[in-house]
Design an enzyme around this catalytic site. Sequence first.
Site, PDB file in Angstrom:
ATOM      1  N   LYS A 143     -32.940 -26.853   6.557  1.00 15.69           N
ATOM      2  CA  LYS A 143     -33.048 -28.268   6.935  1.00 15.69           C
ATOM      3  C   LYS A 143     -31.764 -28.717   7.652  1.00 15.69           C
ATOM      4  CE  LYS A 143     -31.494 -29.446   2.255  1.00 15.69           C
ATOM      5  NZ  LYS A 143     -31.934 -29.800   0.876  1.00 15.69           N
ATOM      6  N   TYR A 186      -3.006 -44.410  16.644  1.00 15.06           N
ATOM      7  CA  TYR A 186      -3.407 -45.746  16.202  1.00 15.06           C
ATOM      8  C   TYR A 186      -2.598 -46.199  14.987  1.00 15.06           C
ATOM      9  CZ  TYR A 186      -7.559 -45.771  19.206  1.00 15.06           C
ATOM     10  OH  TYR A 186      -8.416 -45.764  20.269  1.00 15.06           O
TER      11      TYR A 186
HETATM   12  C1  LIG Z   1     -31.434 -28.811  -0.018  1.00 19.81           C
HETATM   13  C2  LIG Z   1     -32.359 -28.256  -1.014  1.00 19.81           C
HETATM   14  C3  LIG Z   1     -32.281 -26.903  -1.391  1.00 19.81           C
HETATM   15  C4  LIG Z   1     -31.133 -26.023  -1.005  1.00 19.81           C
HETATM   16  O1  LIG Z   1     -30.033 -26.397  -1.799  1.00 19.81           O
HETATM   17  P1  LIG Z   1     -28.608 -25.669  -1.736  1.00 19.81           P
HETATM   18  O2  LIG Z   1     -27.820 -26.339  -2.775  1.00 19.81           O
HETATM   19  O3  LIG Z   1     -28.095 -25.934  -0.362  1.00 19.81           O
HETATM   20  O4  LIG Z   1     -28.841 -24.232  -1.984  1.00 19.81           O
HETATM   21  C5  LIG Z   1     -33.283 -26.393  -2.207  1.00 19.81           C
HETATM   22  N1  LIG Z   1     -34.285 -27.183  -2.663  1.00 19.81           N
HETATM   23  C6  LIG Z   1     -34.369 -28.502  -2.346  1.00 19.81           C
HETATM   24  C7  LIG Z   1     -35.471 -29.316  -2.906  1.00 19.81           C
HETATM   25  C8  LIG Z   1     -33.403 -29.089  -1.534  1.00 19.81           C
HETATM   26  O5  LIG Z   1     -33.486 -30.383  -1.245  1.00 19.81           O
END
Ligand SMILES: *Cc1c(COP(=O)(O)O)cnc(C)c1O
Length: 349
Positions: free
Chosen positions: A35, A244
Amino acid sequence: MSTATLSIDLDAIAANWRALDKASASGVQTAAVVKADAYGLGITRVARALAQAGARRFFVAVTEEGATLRQVLGPGPQICILSGHMAGDTDMIGDLDLTPMLNSLDQVTRHIESLPGHAFGVQLDTGMNRLGMEEPEWEAIAPFVLEAGPELLMSHLACADDPDHGLNETQLATFLAMTNGTGVPRSLAATGGILLGAKYHFDLTRPGIGLYGGRPYEAARPAVTLSLPIIQTRDVAAGEAVGYSCAWVAEAPSVVATLSAGYADGLPRTLSNNAVLWDGDTPCPLIGRVSMDLITVDISHLQQVPRYLDIIGPNQTVDELADIAGTIGYEMLTSLSARYIRRYYEGTA
Ligand SMILES: *Cc1c(COP(=O)(O)O)cnc(C)c1O
């Protein structure tokens, strides 16, 4: 060229996936969470590398990401949508063979009515209070949902990065109570959950951050180097201020380098007067405020002006930089600028 370079080691990502795959028993499938553009690293190259390493199931947050990923991977690999089946998603889910993880009775109804017979999973809320059906709702509709043939029952741990946190066992017990006897494949563990041990693994694990070299997977191979070019240098006299709000004042005559990247590129202003950059193994302090597109660095002690300095690399991991900024590796990675030139390394292992 004044654009910073983000070097991404695809071999390291593939090796991390294989190592996390080996961390569970051979009957347990290991998915890959890609994602947010593969945590900022670029879904096209990263997902292909993971598919090549052996990943057959991928998770993304929203359906549009799933559509992009299907174009990248072609038919075959399973693409799961964590936000489920939202209004307006039906055509993409149907046409591109995406698998939504349904989070509510509303989503179940929408899915079964609009795409009867189309694959789906169910997300259960076992104590995080974020996404998925809670126990009473699930109990009420489980027979109806199970009849429709879900491919997966999944839930997510809120505190898996802390092995001693009591909620882990509580969520595990709730997950077992909600899913025992269903005969449907189950998934509970992300990266942190994998490290909690076998009883959290079930049939499928879902690592994300561990693939990209982040905590809590301390054994991960780092996958990212971020090199910022020096645009200009100047001599600053003692007593003169830089940047700044005159947030840094030279105590002695100094050589200051101005580098191309700032808070618009995901370097938070909390790094101001705080972070360290690296010329190989030599640390160089970031001085003054982080600007939108620029930072300033004290390089008085260097023999030569290098072309660039590393802010993430062999001497400073994503998590170490995140610590300095007061955030976490996840946020650091997913904030990495779209402006950076992403350079991919593979085939060196
Ligand atoms: C983001 C997510 C993962 C992956 O989690 P990590 O901590 O990055 O390994 C797995 N399952 C769900 C539901 C998530 O939202």
